[in-house]
Motif scaffolding. Structure first.
Motif: not given
Length: 130
Positions: A22-35, A109-114
């Motif tokens: 509920a706290d995350g951003d799915p658009v940013a998550g899609k970019k992280v998923f690229g990895r 992933l070291k960044n909790d936001r990611e």
């Protein structure tokens, strides 16, 4: 009686912890998923180097019968562990620390936001960003 139940509902909702998803951003998550996409598919139930991740959130760990998991991950899955937000966050931070002996080569992933954003993205139907 209804006043008591209403008060209880307000107190419960005020003290409830929001979920990672509920706290995350799915658009940013899609970019992280690229990895992750180098080794995992999300939009279909087909394996690449690693197992597909479609429906991963809430799925029992090491439960896709058509994928050969490492013995380390099979042991980690014992007792009915599930890929919930907490186990995913721990694993995504450092797979080799969370599951010593895993074959997953990703350092983490070291960044909790990611991590929050990625879990939010993975929580959506087929990784959607509705």
């Amino acid at each position: 009686m209804w006043k008591f139940l209403f008060s209880l509902a307000i107190v419960s909702s005020a003290t409830a912890q929001p979920s990672v998803a509920a706290d995350g951003d799915p658009v940013a998550g899609k970019k992280v998923f690229g990895r992750c996409a180098a080794c995992h598919l999300l939009d279909q139930e087909r394996h690449a180097v690693g197992p597909y991740l479609r429906g991963i959130v809430g799925r029992p760990i090491a439960s896709v019968s058509t994928f050969k998991y490492s013995s380390a991950l099979m042991k980690y899955a014992e007792g009915g562990r599930v890929w919930d937000e907490s186990t995913l966050a721990t694993f995504l931070h450092s797979p080799k620390k969370a599951v010593p002996g895993t074959r997953m080569g990703f350092a983490g992933l070291k960044n909790d936001r990611e991590i929050r954003d990625l879990i939010t993205y993975l929580s959506r139907p087929q990784g959607g960003v509705q």
